[in-house]
Design a protein around this motif. Structure first.
Motif, PDB file in Angstrom:
ATOM      1  N   LYS A 139     -44.035 -23.516  15.663  1.00  0.00           N
ATOM      2  CA  LYS A 139     -42.959 -22.632  15.205  1.00  0.00           C
ATOM      3  C   LYS A 139     -42.008 -22.310  16.351  1.00  0.00           C
ATOM      4  N   ILE A 140     -40.729 -22.351  16.051  1.00  0.00           N
ATOM      5  CA  ILE A 140     -39.720 -22.077  17.065  1.00  0.00           C
ATOM      6  C   ILE A 140     -39.877 -20.646  17.587  1.00  0.00           C
ATOM      7  N   THR A 141     -39.717 -20.464  18.891  1.00  0.00           N
ATOM      8  CA  THR A 141     -39.866 -19.139  19.499  1.00  0.00           C
ATOM      9  C   THR A 141     -38.513 -18.430  19.553  1.00  0.00           C
ATOM     10  N   LEU A 142     -38.558 -17.129  19.828  1.00  0.00           N
ATOM     11  CA  LEU A 142     -37.313 -16.367  19.956  1.00  0.00           C
ATOM     12  C   LEU A 142     -36.434 -16.920  21.075  1.00  0.00           C
ATOM     13  N   ASP A 143     -37.052 -17.308  22.184  1.00  0.00           N
ATOM     14  CA  ASP A 143     -36.280 -17.885  23.286  1.00  0.00           C
ATOM     15  C   ASP A 143     -35.593 -19.178  22.857  1.00  0.00           C
ATOM     16  N   MET A 146     -34.683 -19.992  19.907  1.00  0.00           N
ATOM     17  CA  MET A 146     -33.622 -19.718  18.923  1.00  0.00           C
ATOM     18  C   MET A 146     -32.285 -19.428  19.595  1.00  0.00           C
ATOM     19  N   GLN A 147     -32.321 -18.977  20.844  1.00  0.00           N
ATOM     20  CA  GLN A 147     -31.117 -18.711  21.638  1.00  0.00           C
ATOM     21  C   GLN A 147     -30.128 -17.786  20.915  1.00  0.00           C
ATOM     22  N   GLY A 148     -30.681 -16.805  20.223  1.00  0.00           N
ATOM     23  CA  GLY A 148     -29.822 -15.824  19.563  1.00  0.00           C
ATOM     24  C   GLY A 148     -29.294 -16.245  18.207  1.00  0.00           C
ATOM     25  N   ILE A 149     -29.626 -17.451  17.767  1.00  0.00           N
ATOM     26  CA  ILE A 149     -29.171 -17.933  16.458  1.00  0.00           C
ATOM     27  C   ILE A 149     -30.110 -17.420  15.371  1.00  0.00           C
ATOM     28  N   LYS A 150     -29.534 -16.853  14.311  1.00  0.00           N
ATOM     29  CA  LYS A 150     -30.355 -16.342  13.229  1.00  0.00           C
ATOM     30  C   LYS A 150     -31.017 -17.489  12.466  1.00  0.00           C
ATOM     31  N   HIS A 151     -32.330 -17.349  12.220  1.00  0.00           N
ATOM     32  CA  HIS A 151     -33.100 -18.337  11.468  1.00  0.00           C
ATOM     33  C   HIS A 151     -33.618 -17.700  10.183  1.00  0.00           C
ATOM     34  N   HIS A 152     -33.566 -18.449   9.092  1.00  0.00           N
ATOM     35  CA  HIS A 152     -34.031 -17.987   7.794  1.00  0.00           C
ATOM     36  C   HIS A 152     -35.261 -18.784   7.356  1.00  0.00           C
ATOM     37  N   LEU A 153     -36.095 -18.168   6.531  1.00  0.00           N
ATOM     38  CA  LEU A 153     -37.262 -18.791   5.893  1.00  0.00           C
ATOM     39  C   LEU A 153     -38.343 -19.211   6.891  1.00  0.00           C
ATOM     40  N   ILE A 154     -38.516 -18.400   7.903  1.00  0.00           N
ATOM     41  CA  ILE A 154     -39.657 -18.523   8.815  1.00  0.00           C
ATOM     42  C   ILE A 154     -40.446 -17.218   8.700  1.00  0.00           C
ATOM     43  N   ASP A 155     -41.772 -17.330   8.594  1.00  0.00           N
ATOM     44  CA  ASP A 155     -42.635 -16.139   8.464  1.00  0.00           C
ATOM     45  C   ASP A 155     -42.302 -15.315   7.221  1.00  0.00           C
ATOM     46  N   VAL A 156     -42.235 -15.965   6.071  1.00  0.00           N
ATOM     47  CA  VAL A 156     -41.865 -15.246   4.852  1.00  0.00           C
ATOM     48  C   VAL A 156     -42.982 -15.214   3.802  1.00  0.00           C
ATOM     49  N   VAL A 157     -44.076 -15.947   4.025  1.00  0.00           N
ATOM     50  CA  VAL A 157     -45.155 -16.024   3.040  1.00  0.00           C
ATOM     51  C   VAL A 157     -46.488 -15.757   3.734  1.00  0.00           C
ATOM     52  N   ASP A 158     -47.342 -14.957   3.101  1.00  0.00           N
ATOM     53  CA  ASP A 158     -48.680 -14.721   3.636  1.00  0.00           C
ATOM     54  C   ASP A 158     -49.490 -16.009   3.575  1.00  0.00           C
TER      55      ASP A 158
END
Length: 307
Positions: free
Chosen positions: A48-52, A54-66
């Protein structure tokens, strides 16, 4: 028709970095198209891509389902369409990135799932399930619709029953009714990443080694301690399912590592085969940032983009 950029390719081919670079260049936000990164608490094994990163770019549909929940391509397509609409409404560029072929299809094409619901037939199927068990129901589906059965894990009882329900209502197999519209939902620019096969395999092997260094085994044990087990859909992913034999002492850790590497390489081959079916895809080396940017710029500015 709304314009959407897609960045696709095999695992470990560098999709995330390419997508982030494009998002920074073209005022974009990223929609993940990965069937495993949707799950919470499954970070290492899914790369999974890390916050670093992502370089400040908003990401959708990651960590959305149990991780204990089942999740379908239909549910993903609805969520992805909502995310794309949200990005467009704010004047930004949607950039879809991932390697899950079925999810890519879910974004590209409206899909119809034949048959209406029938309460009586569903009740009959539920009674058969209670009487004969899930393996019997799955075997029935394999006999009726082997193509659809291949896409469904035997433990995903909900999807097995739905496929059987459709067959009993319509007399047709779900795989025959699940047809793609000839028209795509969006105007798309698909950037497909191509790497020398030997280099790709070396990157896959190195990624697996890094996963173990980061604590993949610990992540597996944490998931099991939270009640998530190898019967759950989420744990069927490469990098997770292989640990079942290790934890039951049927394989050594070294054998498990090699199995994950082999399964990942095989998966990469299947991904590349899948993406080659899109005759409108533009194939680039992940290092050809200039060529990729030119392609996307021409597309966004309305230059002819042949499909």
């Amino acid at each position: 028709m709304s314009k959407v950029i897609l960045v696709v390719g095999a695992t470990a081919s560098g999709k995330s970095q390419v997508a982030v670079n494009l998002a920074k260049k073209f005022n974009g936000e990223i929609v993940s198209c990965d069937s495993m990164q949707i799950y919470k608490n499954m970070d290492i094994g899914t790369a999974k891509i890390t916050l670093d990163e992502m370089q400040g770019i908003k990401h959708h549909l990651i960590d959305v389902v149990d991780a204990v929940s089942d999740f379908s391509v239909g549910e993903y397509a609805c969520m992805a369409d909502d995310a794309i609409a949200d990005i467009l409404s704010r004047g930004k560029t949607p950039i879809v990135v991932g390697g899950t072929g079925l999810y890519v299809d879910g974004i590209l094409y409206p899909m119809t799932f034949g048959g209406v619901k029938d309460v009586q037939i569903r009740q009959e199927l539920e009674e058969e399930l209670a009487k004969y068990g899930k393996d019997y129901m799955y075997a029935m589906l394999v006999n009726i619709d082997p193509d659809d059965a291949e896409k469904i894990h035997p433990n995903n009882v909900k999807r097995v029953l739905r496929a059987l329900e459709i067959y009993r209502i319509t007399g047709n197999r779900k795989s025959n009714l699940q047809e793609k519209s000839k028209n795509m939902k969006y105007e798309v620019c698909m950037i497909a990443l191509n790497l020398d096969r030997k280099l790709l395999y070396n990157r896959i092997n190195a990624r697996v080694d890094k996963m173990f260094e980061m604590g993949l085994l610990r992540e597996i044990k944490d998931l099991l301690s939270k009640g998530i087990n190898f019967e759950n859909q989420s744990m069927q992913a490469i990098g997770y399912k292989e640990f079942k034999e290790y934890l039951s002492a049927d394989k050594t850790l070294e054998e498990t590592i090699e199995t994950i590497k082999q399964n990942s390489r095989n998966y990469a081959k299947r991904q590349l085969t899948w993406f080659k079916k899109y005759d409108f895809a533009k194939w680039y080396s992940p290092d050809d940032s200039l060529g990729i940017e030119r392609e996307v710029k021409a597309f966004l500015e309305g230059a002819k983009y042949e499909i």
